[in-house]
Motif scaffolding. Structure first.
Motif, PDB file in Angstrom:
ATOM      1  N   UNK A   1       0.798  -1.207   0.070  1.00 45.71           N
ATOM      2  CA  UNK A   1       0.012  -0.140  -0.210  1.00 45.71           C
ATOM      3  C   UNK A   1       0.965   1.170  -0.112  1.00 45.71           C
ATOM      4  N   UNK A   2       2.026   1.409   0.890  1.00 47.21           N
ATOM      5  CA  UNK A   2       2.613   2.449   0.938  1.00 47.21           C
ATOM      6  C   UNK A   2       3.746   2.629  -0.200  1.00 47.21           C
ATOM      7  N   UNK A   3       4.227   1.529  -0.706  1.00 48.10           N
ATOM      8  CA  UNK A   3       5.446   1.538  -1.882  1.00 48.10           C
ATOM      9  C   UNK A   3       4.644   1.850  -3.159  1.00 48.10           C
ATOM     10  N   UNK A   4       3.551   1.222  -3.439  1.00 47.14           N
ATOM     11  CA  UNK A   4       2.963   1.448  -4.632  1.00 47.14           C
ATOM     12  C   UNK A   4       1.843   2.303  -4.798  1.00 47.14           C
ATOM     13  N   UNK A   5       1.679   3.311  -3.791  1.00 47.67           N
ATOM     14  CA  UNK A   5       0.866   4.326  -3.627  1.00 47.67           C
ATOM     15  C   UNK A   5       0.821   5.239  -4.745  1.00 47.67           C
ATOM     16  N   UNK A   6      -0.322   5.721  -5.622  1.00 46.90           N
ATOM     17  CA  UNK A   6      -0.311   6.496  -6.609  1.00 46.90           C
ATOM     18  C   UNK A   6       0.238   5.910  -7.927  1.00 46.90           C
ATOM     19  N   UNK A   7       0.763   4.819  -7.946  1.00 47.47           N
ATOM     20  CA  UNK A   7       1.361   4.086  -9.165  1.00 47.47           C
ATOM     21  C   UNK A   7      -0.051   3.760  -9.815  1.00 47.47           C
ATOM     22  N   UNK A   8       0.544   3.456 -11.268  1.00 49.26           N
ATOM     23  CA  UNK A   8      -0.707   2.667 -11.961  1.00 49.26           C
ATOM     24  C   UNK A   8      -0.816   1.387 -11.413  1.00 49.26           C
ATOM     25  N   UNK A   9      -1.205   0.788 -10.839  1.00 50.20           N
ATOM     26  CA  UNK A   9      -1.068  -0.612 -10.037  1.00 50.20           C
ATOM     27  C   UNK A   9      -2.670  -1.090  -9.742  1.00 50.20           C
ATOM     28  N   UNK A  10      -2.877  -2.493 -10.399  1.00 50.76           N
ATOM     29  CA  UNK A  10      -3.918  -3.054  -9.601  1.00 50.76           C
ATOM     30  C   UNK A  10      -3.303  -4.233  -8.686  1.00 50.76           C
TER      31      UNK A  10
END
Length: 148
Positions: free
Chosen positions: A22-31
């Motif tokens: 949640x913290x590392x990939x926040x804001x990325x274009x990730x599902x």
């Protein structure tokens, strides 16, 4: 869009893994898909002489009992996954043996990364119980991130 699968089970290790995702990939274009593996329940066991235990074979009349037990197991697993899962993650419950179910879910979802928590078991704990994170890492054909 990158797809990430995070294995959750309510343990401290899986909570750390979910928090990291949640913290590392926040804001990325990730599902993100949070997967919790539920095990097929055995609603009744019959003790027999000499300390052995045998499962009760299910017949057609017992299908309702089995369906209810499966529904209860799925509801509990869903609640645990929803509590631990990163925000905006799709929550999925799968049945089966833990490592195989995680790997199958990763293949089914065609994820780019599998994230698992590491419990920090000592040598004896890994020897007796095994390590899910280690077995997933060894068997996966996809990149695996182990969160300590």
């Amino acid at each position: 869009m990158r797809r990430i699968l995070v294995a959750v089970d309510g343990s401290t290790a899986s909570k750390r893994a979910a928090t990291f995702v949640e913290s590392f990939f926040r804001g990325d274009d990730v599902a993100i898909t949070a997967v919790n593996v539920a095990h097929n329940p055995v609603p009744w066991l019959a003790p027999v002489p000499f300390g052995a235990v045998y499962t009760w074979p299910y017949g057609p009349a017992d299908q309702e009992v089995l369906d209810q037990a499966l529904a209860e197991e799925e509801a509990e697993a869903t609640a645990v996954a929803a509590e631990v899962a990163p925000a905006d993650a799709e929550v999925e419950v799968v049945f089966g043996e833990t490592v195989e179910a995680i790997l199958k879910a990763a293949d089914d979802e065609d994820v780019d990364l599998v994230v698992v928590g590491h419990s920090g078991k000592g040598f004896l704990g890994r020897l007796l119980e095994g390590s899910v994170s280690e077995r997933v890492t060894r068997a996966s054909t996809r990149p695996v991130l182990v969160v300590p």
